[in-house]
Structure formats: structure tokens, C-alpha cells
Scaffold this motif. Structure first.
Motif, PDB file in Angstrom:
ATOM      1  N   PHE A  72      47.339  33.432  41.027  1.00 18.06           N
ATOM      2  CA  PHE A  72      47.802  34.767  41.405  1.00 18.06           C
ATOM      3  C   PHE A  72      47.407  35.801  40.359  1.00 18.06           C
ATOM      4  O   PHE A  72      46.922  36.885  40.706  1.00 18.06           O
ATOM      5  N   SER A  73      47.584  35.488  39.081  1.00 13.98           N
ATOM      6  CA  SER A  73      47.296  36.473  38.045  1.00 13.98           C
ATOM      7  C   SER A  73      45.796  36.745  37.921  1.00 13.98           C
ATOM      8  O   SER A  73      45.393  37.890  37.734  1.00 13.98           O
ATOM      9  N   VAL A  74      44.960  35.727  38.059  1.00 12.32           N
ATOM     10  CA  VAL A  74      43.515  35.942  38.000  1.00 12.32           C
ATOM     11  C   VAL A  74      43.060  36.776  39.190  1.00 12.32           C
ATOM     12  O   VAL A  74      42.231  37.688  39.050  1.00 12.32           O
ATOM     13  N   THR A  75      43.596  36.488  40.369  1.00 17.57           N
ATOM     14  CA  THR A  75      43.262  37.268  41.559  1.00 17.57           C
ATOM     15  C   THR A  75      43.689  38.720  41.388  1.00 17.57           C
ATOM     16  O   THR A  75      42.942  39.643  41.736  1.00 17.57           O
ATOM     17  N   LEU A  76      44.857  38.936  40.832  1.00 19.41           N
ATOM     18  CA  LEU A  76      45.355  40.290  40.617  1.00 19.41           C
ATOM     19  C   LEU A  76      44.474  41.054  39.624  1.00 19.41           C
ATOM     20  O   LEU A  76      44.164  42.235  39.843  1.00 19.41           O
ATOM     21  N   VAL A  77      44.043  40.406  38.572  1.00 24.63           N
ATOM     22  CA  VAL A  77      43.165  41.053  37.594  1.00 24.63           C
ATOM     23  C   VAL A  77      41.831  41.427  38.232  1.00 24.63           C
ATOM     24  O   VAL A  77      41.307  42.522  38.004  1.00 24.63           O
ATOM     25  N   VAL A  78      41.270  40.547  39.046  1.00 28.40           N
ATOM     26  CA  VAL A  78      40.000  40.836  39.721  1.00 28.40           C
ATOM     27  C   VAL A  78      40.157  42.020  40.664  1.00 28.40           C
ATOM     28  O   VAL A  78      39.292  42.908  40.706  1.00 28.40           O
ATOM     29  N   VAL A  79      41.249  42.084  41.401  1.00 30.28           N
ATOM     30  CA  VAL A  79      41.482  43.201  42.322  1.00 30.28           C
ATOM     31  C   VAL A  79      41.646  44.507  41.552  1.00 30.28           C
ATOM     32  O   VAL A  79      41.059  45.537  41.928  1.00 30.28           O
ATOM     33  N   ILE A  80      42.400  44.488  40.457  1.00 30.52           N
ATOM     34  CA  ILE A  80      42.609  45.705  39.674  1.00 30.52           C
ATOM     35  C   ILE A  80      41.300  46.190  39.059  1.00 30.52           C
ATOM     36  O   ILE A  80      40.974  47.380  39.112  1.00 30.52           O
ATOM     37  N   PHE A  81      40.524  45.284  38.475  1.00 32.18           N
ATOM     38  CA  PHE A  81      39.246  45.693  37.886  1.00 32.18           C
ATOM     39  C   PHE A  81      38.268  46.189  38.949  1.00 32.18           C
ATOM     40  O   PHE A  81      37.510  47.125  38.709  1.00 32.18           O
ATOM     41  N   SER A  82      38.285  45.569  40.113  1.00 24.13           N
ATOM     42  CA  SER A  82      37.411  46.040  41.196  1.00 24.13           C
ATOM     43  C   SER A  82      37.800  47.442  41.628  1.00 24.13           C
ATOM     44  O   SER A  82      36.932  48.287  41.875  1.00 24.13           O
ATOM     45  N   ALA A  83      39.097  47.707  41.715  1.00 25.98           N
ATOM     46  CA  ALA A  83      39.564  49.041  42.079  1.00 25.98           C
ATOM     47  C   ALA A  83      39.180  50.060  41.009  1.00 25.98           C
ATOM     48  O   ALA A  83      38.760  51.181  41.324  1.00 25.98           O
TER      49      ALA A  83
END
Length: 46
Positions: free
Chosen positions: A28-39
Motif C-alpha cells: 500500500f505505501s509503495v503504491t501510494l508513493v508512486v501515485v503521489i510522485f506521478s501526480a
């Protein structure tokens, strides 16, 4: 001085259950970091 000790196997030595929650928290945390950086890249590249 020689002390008596009991040798335990790895399962007994741990003496607890592992519910594998760490795997889900990490995912969950890795997915969240990827989404935030992509945004961030998306909004800053405009």
C-alpha cells in the motif's frame, strides 16, 4: 562455566504468529508513493 541451554527450532523460537500484515502495508505505501510522485510530475510538467 558451562551452562545448560535448550536448542529450539526456528518456529518455536519465534513463539508468535505472523499475519503477513507487513506485506500489505508495504504494498500500500509503495503504491501510494508512486501515485503521489506521478501526480507531482503530471502537475509540474504543465
Amino acid at each position: 562455566m558451562e551452562q545448560d541451554h535448550e536448542t529450539l527450532g526456528t518456529n518455536k523460537a519465534r513463539a508468535g504468529e505472523t499475519p503477513h500484515i507487513v506485506r500489505y502495508v508495504l504494498l500500500f505505501s509503495v503504491t501510494l508513493v508512486v501515485v503521489i510522485f506521478s501526480a507531482l510530475v503530471f502537475f509540474w510538467s504543465r
